[in-house]
Design an enzyme around this catalytic site. Sequence first.
Site, PDB file in Angstrom:
ATOM      1  CG  ASN A  54     -32.895  24.970  13.292  1.00 20.14           C
ATOM      2  OD1 ASN A  54     -33.755  25.847  12.924  1.00 20.14           O
ATOM      3  ND2 ASN A  54     -31.595  24.817  13.698  1.00 20.14           N
ATOM      4  CB  SER A  65     -35.473   9.881  23.146  1.00 20.79           C
ATOM      5  OG  SER A  65     -35.694   8.715  22.274  1.00 20.79           O
ATOM      6  CE  LYS A  66     -37.955   6.756  19.233  1.00 21.06           C
ATOM      7  NZ  LYS A  66     -38.313   7.302  17.486  1.00 21.06           N
ATOM      8  CB  SER A  96     -39.434   2.677  19.785  1.00 22.51           C
ATOM      9  OG  SER A  96     -38.503   1.539  20.102  1.00 22.51           O
ATOM     10  CE1 TYR A 152     -34.502   5.280  18.680  1.00 20.89           C
ATOM     11  CE2 TYR A 152     -34.789   2.803  19.814  1.00 20.89           C
ATOM     12  CZ  TYR A 152     -35.175   4.100  18.776  1.00 20.89           C
ATOM     13  OH  TYR A 152     -36.127   3.908  17.970  1.00 20.89           O
ATOM     14  CG  ASN A 160     -41.528   8.472  10.732  1.00 21.28           C
ATOM     15  OD1 ASN A 160     -41.414   7.153  10.974  1.00 21.28           O
ATOM     16  ND2 ASN A 160     -40.450   9.039   9.922  1.00 21.28           N
ATOM     17  CB  ILE A 175     -39.552  -1.657  12.004  1.00 23.49           C
ATOM     18  CG1 ILE A 175     -40.063  -1.785  12.680  1.00 23.49           C
ATOM     19  CG2 ILE A 175     -40.029  -1.704  10.014  1.00 23.49           C
ATOM     20  CD1 ILE A 175     -41.156  -2.455  12.808  1.00 23.49           C
TER      21      ILE A 175
HETATM   22  N1  LIG Z   1     -36.648   0.715  11.965  1.00 19.62           N
HETATM   23  C1  LIG Z   1     -36.882   0.327  13.694  1.00 19.62           C
HETATM   24  O1  LIG Z   1     -36.815  -1.307  13.854  1.00 19.62           O
HETATM   25  C2  LIG Z   1     -37.390   0.740  14.581  1.00 19.62           C
HETATM   26  C3  LIG Z   1     -38.189   0.209  15.559  1.00 19.62           C
HETATM   27  C4  LIG Z   1     -39.057   1.347  16.302  1.00 19.62           C
HETATM   28  C5  LIG Z   1     -39.080   2.965  16.518  1.00 19.62           C
HETATM   29  N2  LIG Z   1     -38.318   3.081  15.463  1.00 19.62           N
HETATM   30  C6  LIG Z   1     -38.657   4.251  15.168  1.00 19.62           C
HETATM   31  O2  LIG Z   1     -39.271   4.313  13.770  1.00 19.62           O
HETATM   32  C7  LIG Z   1     -38.795   6.732  13.417  1.00 19.62           C
HETATM   33  C8  LIG Z   1     -38.423   5.580  11.873  1.00 19.62           C
HETATM   34  O3  LIG Z   1     -37.027   4.935  12.170  1.00 19.62           O
HETATM   35  P1  LIG Z   1     -36.463   4.588  10.561  1.00 19.62           P
HETATM   36  O4  LIG Z   1     -36.176   3.035  11.203  1.00 19.62           O
HETATM   37  O5  LIG Z   1     -37.713   4.588   9.566  1.00 19.62           O
HETATM   38  O6  LIG Z   1     -34.887   5.271  10.925  1.00 19.62           O
HETATM   39  P2  LIG Z   1     -34.240   5.643   8.871  1.00 19.62           P
HETATM   40  O7  LIG Z   1     -33.501   6.307   9.993  1.00 19.62           O
HETATM   41  O8  LIG Z   1     -34.262   4.186   8.409  1.00 19.62           O
HETATM   42  O9  LIG Z   1     -34.979   6.762   8.940  1.00 19.62           O
HETATM   43  C9  LIG Z   1     -35.295   7.968   9.628  1.00 19.62           C
HETATM   44  C10 LIG Z   1     -35.397   9.343   9.038  1.00 19.62           C
HETATM   45  O10 LIG Z   1     -36.249  10.364   9.925  1.00 19.62           O
HETATM   46  C11 LIG Z   1     -34.316  11.511   9.088  1.00 19.62           C
HETATM   47  N3  LIG Z   1     -34.027  12.215  10.166  1.00 19.62           N
HETATM   48  C12 LIG Z   1     -33.151  11.873  11.117  1.00 19.62           C
HETATM   49  N4  LIG Z   1     -32.012  13.598  12.015  1.00 19.62           N
HETATM   50  C13 LIG Z   1     -33.681  14.119  11.487  1.00 19.62           C
HETATM   51  C14 LIG Z   1     -33.359  15.333  12.177  1.00 19.62           C
HETATM   52  N5  LIG Z   1     -32.873  16.410  12.780  1.00 19.62           N
HETATM   53  N6  LIG Z   1     -34.759  16.124  11.193  1.00 19.62           N
HETATM   54  C15 LIG Z   1     -36.004  15.654  10.117  1.00 19.62           C
HETATM   55  N7  LIG Z   1     -35.722  14.395  10.169  1.00 19.62           N
HETATM   56  C16 LIG Z   1     -34.330  13.135  10.170  1.00 19.62           C
HETATM   57  C17 LIG Z   1     -33.158  10.905   8.307  1.00 19.62           C
HETATM   58  O11 LIG Z   1     -32.799  11.135   7.223  1.00 19.62           O
HETATM   59  C18 LIG Z   1     -34.940   8.846   7.779  1.00 19.62           C
HETATM   60  O12 LIG Z   1     -35.034   9.743   6.404  1.00 19.62           O
HETATM   61  C19 LIG Z   1     -37.532   6.768  13.853  1.00 19.62           C
HETATM   62  O13 LIG Z   1     -38.358   7.861  15.560  1.00 19.62           O
HETATM   63  C20 LIG Z   1     -37.526   5.418  14.917  1.00 19.62           C
HETATM   64  O14 LIG Z   1     -36.551   5.192  16.263  1.00 19.62           O
HETATM   65  C21 LIG Z   1     -37.900   1.999  13.925  1.00 19.62           C
END
Ligand SMILES: NC(=O)c1ccc[n+]([C@@H]2O[C@H](COP(=O)([O-])OP(=O)(O)OC[C@H]3O[C@@H](n4cnc5c(N)ncnc54)[C@H](O)[C@@H]3O)[C@@H](O)[C@H]2O)c1
Length: 257
Positions: A63, A163-164, A147, A160, A87, A193
């Site tokens: 936003n 996007s990455k 990712s 997804y 992130n 993760i």
């Molecule tokens: N967990 C995995 O295995 C993994 C692997 C590769 C990449 N990632 C990437 O790492 C990043 C963090 O992932 P995670 O596993 O900690 O996810 P998660 O869902 O535990 O945490 C994501 C956080 O982002 C916040 N968020 C979501 N939409 C939002 C928005 N519109 N504005 C602001 N904040 C927002 C959520 O409220 C949450 O606190 C992400 O970009 C994810 O794509 C995660």
Amino acid sequence: MSKVALVTGAGRGIGYAIAGKLADEGFNIVVMDIHEGSVVADAMKGLEDKGVEVLYCRADVSNAADRNAMLEAVKKRFGRLDVLVNNAGVAPRVRADILEASEESFEFVMKINLQGPYFLTQQIANYMVEQKQADDAFNGCIINISSTSATVASPSRGEYCLSKAAMSMMTQLFAVRLGEFDIPVYEIRPGIIKTDMTAVVTEKYDNLIFNEGILLQKRWGMPEDIAKAAAMMARGDIAYSTGQVIEVDGGFTKMRL
Ligand SMILES: NC(=O)c1ccc[n+]([C@@H]2O[C@H](COP(=O)([O-])OP(=O)(O)OC[C@H]3O[C@@H](n4cnc5c(N)ncnc54)[C@H](O)[C@@H]3O)[C@@H](O)[C@H]2O)c1
């Protein structure tokens, strides 16, 4: 005055671990997340207990008005911003085959994972350039959390992966543009993760890791694994490596025979 790091989506998970590690390094922290303040109050206290200042901005990265208000709040409170960690990210609400997945899901994921971070980065990059021009000693950087999905195709969540993959090009674009200002832009590609995001597919990933052996290092990645790589970048340890991509994935993407 201490350096300031903004970590989007740092209310929990990987972002929270990054914020914690950067607080350990002495950065004051700005957290941008969509949770109500009361939901993340304990988490924010955990950061403050590390002896740094913490500003929580309830704001949606997709936003524009929220992004503007957040940057104004940062300028007012700290008057500087040294590190941006992009992130915040979401998985599709439902995993759907690309032969059926909806345009609505595409837009939902793209707005949060790509469009929001892209324009937030544009805004912060301009602020960083301003700071650099005012003081040549300014030493900022930008870190994008993409990712393994940037290069590994999962047809059950095409939006997804797209996007990455685009975020990887975003890293290269801003690295090229900000090179003349000596502001490095990096990318971290996490593998599997353990966070709330992957909680819904724990069984599937347990099987892939421990029975199918898809990783070289047979364990789940932890948010701290990503945080350590981010800290190395934020500290300036690899400051002459703009555009660098670090895979933190237990060897998932390494070819073998
Ligand atoms: N967990 C995995 O295995 C993994 C692997 C590769 C990449 N990632 C990437 O790492 C990043 C963090 O992932 P995670 O596993 O900690 O996810 P998660 O869902 O535990 O945490 C994501 C956080 O982002 C916040 N968020 C979501 N939409 C939002 C928005 N519109 N504005 C602001 N904040 C927002 C959520 O409220 C949450 O606190 C992400 O970009 C994810 O794509 C995660």
